[in-house]
Design a protein around this motif. Structure first.
Motif, short mmCIF file in Angstrom:
data_model
loop_
_atom_site.label_atom_id
_atom_site.label_comp_id
_atom_site.label_asym_id
_atom_site.label_seq_id
_atom_site.Cartn_x
_atom_site.Cartn_y
_atom_site.Cartn_z
N ARG A 1 -6.98 49.79 -1.85
CA ARG A 1 -6.72 48.38 -2.14
C ARG A 1 -6.33 47.63 -0.88
NH1 ARG A 1 -5.30 51.41 -6.39
NH2 ARG A 1 -3.32 52.00 -5.45
N VAL B 1 -2.59 36.08 -11.10
CA VAL B 1 -4.00 36.38 -11.29
C VAL B 1 -4.20 36.70 -12.77
CG1 VAL B 1 -5.94 37.86 -10.63
CG2 VAL B 1 -4.17 37.25 -8.94
N ALA C 1 -4.95 40.39 -14.72
CA ALA C 1 -4.76 41.52 -13.80
C ALA C 1 -3.50 42.29 -14.13
CB ALA C 1 -4.71 41.03 -12.36
N GLU D 1 -8.79 45.43 -12.23
CA GLU D 1 -9.77 44.73 -13.04
C GLU D 1 -10.84 44.06 -12.17
OE1 GLU D 1 -6.24 45.65 -15.06
OE2 GLU D 1 -6.46 44.39 -13.28
N GLN D 2 -11.98 43.80 -12.75
CA GLN D 2 -13.09 43.20 -12.01
C GLN D 2 -12.67 41.87 -11.38
OE1 GLN D 2 -16.58 42.33 -14.37
NE2 GLN D 2 -17.93 42.38 -12.61
N HIS D 3 -12.94 41.74 -10.10
CA HIS D 3 -12.67 40.53 -9.30
C HIS D 3 -11.19 40.29 -9.02
CE1 HIS D 3 -16.86 39.69 -9.77
NE2 HIS D 3 -16.77 39.37 -11.05
N ALA D 4 -10.28 41.09 -9.57
CA ALA D 4 -8.85 40.84 -9.36
C ALA D 4 -8.46 41.05 -7.90
CB ALA D 4 -8.01 41.74 -10.27
N GLU E 1 -10.44 41.05 -5.33
CA GLU E 1 -11.14 40.04 -4.54
C GLU E 1 -10.34 38.74 -4.51
OE1 GLU E 1 -15.38 37.57 -4.53
OE2 GLU E 1 -15.01 39.14 -6.01
N THR E 2 -9.76 38.38 -5.63
CA THR E 2 -8.92 37.19 -5.70
C THR E 2 -7.72 37.32 -4.78
OG1 THR E 2 -9.59 36.74 -7.98
CG2 THR E 2 -7.54 35.72 -7.23
N LEU F 1 -8.89 37.00 -1.03
CA LEU F 1 -9.21 35.63 -0.64
C LEU F 1 -7.94 34.77 -0.51
CD1 LEU F 1 -12.42 35.01 -2.78
CD2 LEU F 1 -12.26 35.55 -0.34
#
Length: 223
Positions: free
Chosen positions: A46, A188, A191, A197-200, A202-203, A206
């Motif tokens: 992570r 988020v 999450a 979780e998907q895209h968590a 990535e958030t 960013l």
């Protein structure tokens, strides 16, 4: 962007050292130290995912083990070091100092990214080195373990918590009320603690990139 990555050994007290991976993009504008969470290490997938996003934005990253190899062997059996927050805070502070001596990062502004218990270590280091640390991001942070230093942190702090991590979210809301530095609490949705979780994640990455590289004035304080 070209990035040079190398394994480094960071000397600490009593002749011991910490293992770390230092990645420096060409023309790096700043550096971020990653303080891992309970039972994790510099190999945390992570943290590495977040570090890669920062590197692409021109930020040098230092992923390190907060324990020596011998301490890690003991901790794997007894878990006696992973919650020694004063020790982890001292280690992170020492690494802030050492980063100023490393080729490629000398003189760069320093940010701190702390996950879980590593968030407490990051906040302690920020409080101890206000002249060096320019920004802090805490992911799912046990910020309550640094409650004694929250009012001494001067760097802007971003608290990122999963919407399905209610206990840690409550702790971060309380910390946000106690921080006097500019800060923001970002939740988020959907999450959990590990942001699996998907895209968590990535958030998270960013949001961290923006916090460490944003132009202009510091953000307003929010609770």
């Amino acid at each position: 962007m070209d990035t040079v990555t190398s394994a480094v050994r960071i000397p600490i007290e009593e002749g011991a050292h910490l293992n770390a991976d230092l990645s420096v993009p060409v023309g790096a504008s700043s550096a971020v130290i990653f303080a891992h969470g309970t039972g994790s290490s510099r190999h945390s997938p992570r943290n590495r995912a977040v570090a890669e996003v920062l590197q692409r934005a021109g930020v040098a990253t230092l992923l390190l083990d907060l324990l020596t190899e011998r301490e890690e062997e003991i901790d794997d059996v007894t878990a006696e070091y992973r919650f020694d927050i004063p020790l982890l805070g001292r280690r992170t502070t020492a690494v802030v100092d050492r980063l100023a001596e490393q080729p490629g990062t000398r003189g760069l502004p320093v940010g701190l990214f702390g996950a879980s218990t590593g968030a407490a270590a990051a906040l302690i280091a920020a409080a101890e080195r206000p002249e060096r640390v320019t920004a802090v991001v805490c992911r799912g942070g046990r910020v309550d373990l640094a409650e004694d230093v929250l009012d001494r942190v001067r760097a802007p702090v971003l608290l990122i918590v999963g919407g399905r991590d209610p206990q840690v979210l409550a702790l971060n809301r309380d910390a946000a009320d106690r921080l006097t530095a500019p800060h923001r609490l970002e939740v988020v949705p959907g999450a959990t603690h590990l942001f699996a979780e998907q895209h968590a994640l990535e958030t998270v990455a960013l949001a961290a990139r923006l916090w460490f590289t944003r132009p202009g004035p510091e953000p307003s304080t929010v609770g």
